[in-house]
Design an enzyme around this catalytic site. Structure first.
Site, PDB file in Angstrom:
ATOM      1  N   TRP A  40       0.819  -1.221   0.000  1.00 54.36           N
ATOM      2  CA  TRP A  40       0.000   0.000   0.000  1.00 54.36           C
ATOM      3  C   TRP A  40       0.847   1.264   0.000  1.00 54.36           C
ATOM      4  O   TRP A  40       1.797   1.383   0.774  1.00 54.36           O
ATOM      5  CB  TRP A  40      -0.867  -0.017   1.269  1.00 54.36           C
ATOM      6  CG  TRP A  40      -1.599   1.243   1.552  1.00 54.36           C
ATOM      7  CD1 TRP A  40      -1.106   2.356   2.165  1.00 54.36           C
ATOM      8  CD2 TRP A  40      -2.957   1.535   1.236  1.00 54.36           C
ATOM      9  NE1 TRP A  40      -2.085   3.327   2.251  1.00 54.36           N
ATOM     10  CE2 TRP A  40      -3.236   2.843   1.687  1.00 54.36           C
ATOM     11  CE3 TRP A  40      -3.989   0.811   0.612  1.00 54.36           C
ATOM     12  CZ2 TRP A  40      -4.475   3.446   1.542  1.00 54.36           C
ATOM     13  CZ3 TRP A  40      -5.228   1.413   0.479  1.00 54.36           C
ATOM     14  CH2 TRP A  40      -5.462   2.714   0.934  1.00 54.36           C
ATOM     15  N   ASP A  43      -0.103   8.969   0.756  1.00 51.86           N
ATOM     16  CA  ASP A  43       0.419  10.319   0.518  1.00 51.86           C
ATOM     17  C   ASP A  43       1.920  10.358   0.189  1.00 51.86           C
ATOM     18  O   ASP A  43       2.722   9.707   0.871  1.00 51.86           O
ATOM     19  CB  ASP A  43       0.266  11.189   1.774  1.00 51.86           C
ATOM     20  CG  ASP A  43      -1.094  11.109   2.406  1.00 51.86           C
ATOM     21  OD1 ASP A  43      -1.986  10.483   1.841  1.00 51.86           O
ATOM     22  OD2 ASP A  43      -1.249  11.682   3.496  1.00 51.86           O
ATOM     23  N   GLN A  59       3.720   7.557   2.392  1.00 55.25           N
ATOM     24  CA  GLN A  59       2.984   6.750   3.354  1.00 55.25           C
ATOM     25  C   GLN A  59       2.892   5.330   2.816  1.00 55.25           C
ATOM     26  O   GLN A  59       2.445   5.100   1.678  1.00 55.25           O
ATOM     27  CB  GLN A  59       1.577   7.319   3.546  1.00 55.25           C
ATOM     28  CG  GLN A  59       1.564   8.639   4.288  1.00 55.25           C
ATOM     29  CD  GLN A  59       1.752   8.448   5.778  1.00 55.25           C
ATOM     30  OE1 GLN A  59       0.823   8.071   6.479  1.00 55.25           O
ATOM     31  NE2 GLN A  59       2.949   8.711   6.271  1.00 55.25           N
ATOM     32  N   ARG A 160      -2.740  17.343  12.248  1.00 56.92           N
ATOM     33  CA  ARG A 160      -1.734  16.490  11.610  1.00 56.92           C
ATOM     34  C   ARG A 160      -1.124  17.124  10.348  1.00 56.92           C
ATOM     35  O   ARG A 160      -1.549  18.132   9.874  1.00 56.92           O
ATOM     36  CB  ARG A 160      -2.343  15.135  11.267  1.00 56.92           C
ATOM     37  CG  ARG A 160      -3.541  15.159  10.343  1.00 56.92           C
ATOM     38  CD  ARG A 160      -4.043  13.722  10.142  1.00 56.92           C
ATOM     39  NE  ARG A 160      -5.204  13.651   9.291  1.00 56.92           N
ATOM     40  CZ  ARG A 160      -6.458  13.703   9.731  1.00 56.92           C
ATOM     41  NH1 ARG A 160      -6.727  13.826  11.007  1.00 56.92           N
ATOM     42  NH2 ARG A 160      -7.473  13.624   8.861  1.00 56.92           N
TER      43      ARG A 160
HETATM   44  N1  DQQ Z   1      -3.111  10.430   5.147  1.00 53.10           N
HETATM   45  C1  DQQ Z   1      -3.997  11.563   5.261  1.00 53.10           C
HETATM   46  C2  DQQ Z   1      -3.241  12.476   6.178  1.00 53.10           C
HETATM   47  C3  DQQ Z   1      -2.611  11.529   7.130  1.00 53.10           C
HETATM   48  C4  DQQ Z   1      -2.205  10.413   6.244  1.00 53.10           C
HETATM   49  C5  DQQ Z   1      -4.322  12.177   3.917  1.00 53.10           C
HETATM   50  C6  DQQ Z   1      -2.248   9.068   6.914  1.00 53.10           C
HETATM   51  O1  DQQ Z   1      -4.065  13.415   6.816  1.00 53.10           O
HETATM   52  O2  DQQ Z   1      -1.483  12.079   7.787  1.00 53.10           O
HETATM   53  O3  DQQ Z   1      -4.519  11.201   2.935  1.00 53.10           O
HETATM   54  O4  DQQ Z   1      -1.760   8.084   6.047  1.00 53.10           O
END
Ligand code: DQQ
Length: 498
Positions: A40, A43, A59, A160
């Protein structure tokens, strides 16, 4: 530690042979978009240029369904086209403030020291990590979390995705946030030493953007109500400042004037009309260009993503600038031309109805079309078309509505594939031709129209002969000034040969 169901055998990223074979044979898997080796991605995080390399973090989760805790993957490149995977940069620390995940954030250089700032969950807090071995490994600072809670007295929807820059002798940081039923907000903090942070005020806050239904978004992911602005990204561009925020499945850009450490918004728009390009993040490269990356989301069922063994992709890099009229301009990174293989060109063709382009075939192409609409009501490109047209993806301009339209409802016969009719406003000036650049890469479609409007789609054709391309004009005659198609090379090393 790996989650159950993980496809990786270790943090170094060794993949089981059976999975490698599956990935190598998968026609949906992009060949020139950046991807992790498997599993997976969402971001893009912390793009930065340092000592001759472009670094990109992202991510990552070692599971697909249910999503595991987020890690930071890491890759580097000499040209933002060809990439080299590096070891995972951040992995949750058991018992630490990021024990449940290392969420999105930014990279910066602090007095020569590469540093990451990111969100640890749960609860959402801001953390730092540094690298003293040239960005190979990262150590979390002992003072984490450096911001342990939202500002006292504020009841927020989230806290965040920090972004950071230097202003005078201070560090400034934005954090994505918002207020329930009022709208999103970007909170601004200041610090002299990165360790102690003072909350200043919202850099920008707004009533909710116009409510959208989820039709243009991935049918498999919920769209939030717009009262949380994720992934704020703030930077100077030309004579203006730009703030990007991700909410309601879309990335909005706000352009305005930055004074008294607040953004006065003068104009706004969408980075991408489809809802499949999300969590955009930008950086200034070594040539002074502002480059933007995004997460290309899936539009297929979780079961299909699981069966494939991978999910998501990082978009192609877009170069940002400001149009004379004040809107944001987005162009594909010119270096992507390094991927060009065989070239076919047609020019000066009259089009009425549909014309096949039999010399252009494939699932890994860049197609550039310049077309005068003439008196046609609609004109554009058909791609990934089967000979009997039961599978087909169209990209066109509708003159009456001034809309760029990407239709993926007939792209696939599979019930697992979600399609949509995605639209983006595009007003052609008198005499201005429609200029489309369409990137086809397995299941990813990225469309740039006249530098002003972008649409990203996901398509999952089932037929091996759904490779055809053609041009069409409806209810009138259009003229193709030029049609250029390039076969695109694959980027290694995340490709596998069966
Ligand atoms: N994905 C979100 C963010 C967060 C991240 C946006 C978590 O707000 O930090 O797609 O994977």
């Amino acid at each position: 530690m790996l989650s159950r169901g993980s496809n990786l055998e270790g943090e170094s990223g060794e993949l089981a042979d059976s999975l490698q074979r599956r990935l190598a044979a998968d026609p949906d898997r992009p060949q020139y978009h950046f991807l992790p080796k498997a599993n997976w991605v969402n971001d893009p995080n912390g793009p930065i240029f340092w000592k001759g390399y472009y670094h990109l973090f992202y991510q990552y989760s070692s599971t697909i369904e249910p999503q595991g805790p987020k890690w930071w993957g890491h890759a580097r490149s000499k040209d933002m086209v060809f990439w080299e995977h590096l070891p995972m940069a951040l992995v949750p620390t058991p018992g630490g403030p990021d024990k449940d995940g290392c969420w999105s954030g930014s990279a910066f250089i602090n007095g020569g020291l590469p540093t990451l700032i990111y969100t640890g969950v749960f609860p959402q807090v801001q953390c730092l990590a540094t690298s003293d071995d040239g960005m190979t490994t990262w150590k979390k600072v002992s003072g984490n979390p450096v911001v342990g809670a939202p500002p006292t007295g504020l009841v927020v929807t989230g806290f965040r995705d920090p972004s950071i820059w230097r202003e005078g002798d201070s560090w400034l940081m934005t954090v994505g946030s918002g207020f329930q039923r009022q709208g999103g907000a970007v909170l601004l903090y200041g610090s002299k030493d990165l360790a102690r942070w003072d909350y200043l005020h919202p850099l920008c806050s707004a009533p909710p953007f116009e409510r959208r239904d989820s039709a243009g978004s991935s049918p498999y992911e919920p769209v939030d109500a717009g009262d949380m602005w994720e992934c704020p990204d703030f930077f100077p561009l030309g004579q203006k400042h730009v703030l990007m925020v991700s909410t309601q499945g879309r990335v909005h850009y706000l352009i305005g004037t930055y004074s008294d450490r607040k953004l006065q918004v003068e104009t706004h728009g969408l980075i991408d009309g489809s809802g499949l390009h999300y969590a955009a993040k930008s950086f200034k490269d070594d040539r002074g260009r502002r480059i933007l990356w995004g997460w290309v989301r899936e539009a297929r069922s979780a079961a299909a993503q699981n069966a494939a063994g991978w999910s998501g992709a990082i978009s192609l890099p877009r170069v940002l600038s400001i149009e004379p009229e004040g809107a944001l301009r987005m162009d594909p990174l010119p270096e992507l031309a390094r991927l060009h293989g065989h070239h076919h060109r047609d020019a000066d063709l009259e089009v009425k109805g549909f014309i096949p382009a039999p010399q252009i075939q494939g699932s890994s192409l860049e197609i550039q079309l310049a077309m005068d609409l003439g008196d046609a009501k609609e004109g554009g490109i058909s791609a990934r078309r089967s000979p009997d047209a039961v599978e087909e993806t169209t990209i066109s301009y509708q003159a009456a509505t001034h809309q760029l339209v990407l239709v993926t409802t007939r792209s696939s016969l599979s019930r697992d594939a979600g399609g949509g009719m995605y639209q983006g406003a595009l007003k052609l000036k008198p005499g201005e031709p429609l200029r489309l650049t369409v990137f086809l890469d397995g299941s990813v479609v990225e469309v740039f129209a006249n530098g002003r409007t972008c649409l990203t789609g996901r398509i999952y054709p089932t037929r091996s002969d759904s490779l055809g391309v053609g041009i069409f004009a409806k209810e009138g005659r259009a003229r193709v000034k030029s049609l250029d198609a390039y076969e695109m090379k694959a980027i290694s090393p995340n490709r596998f040969t069966a």
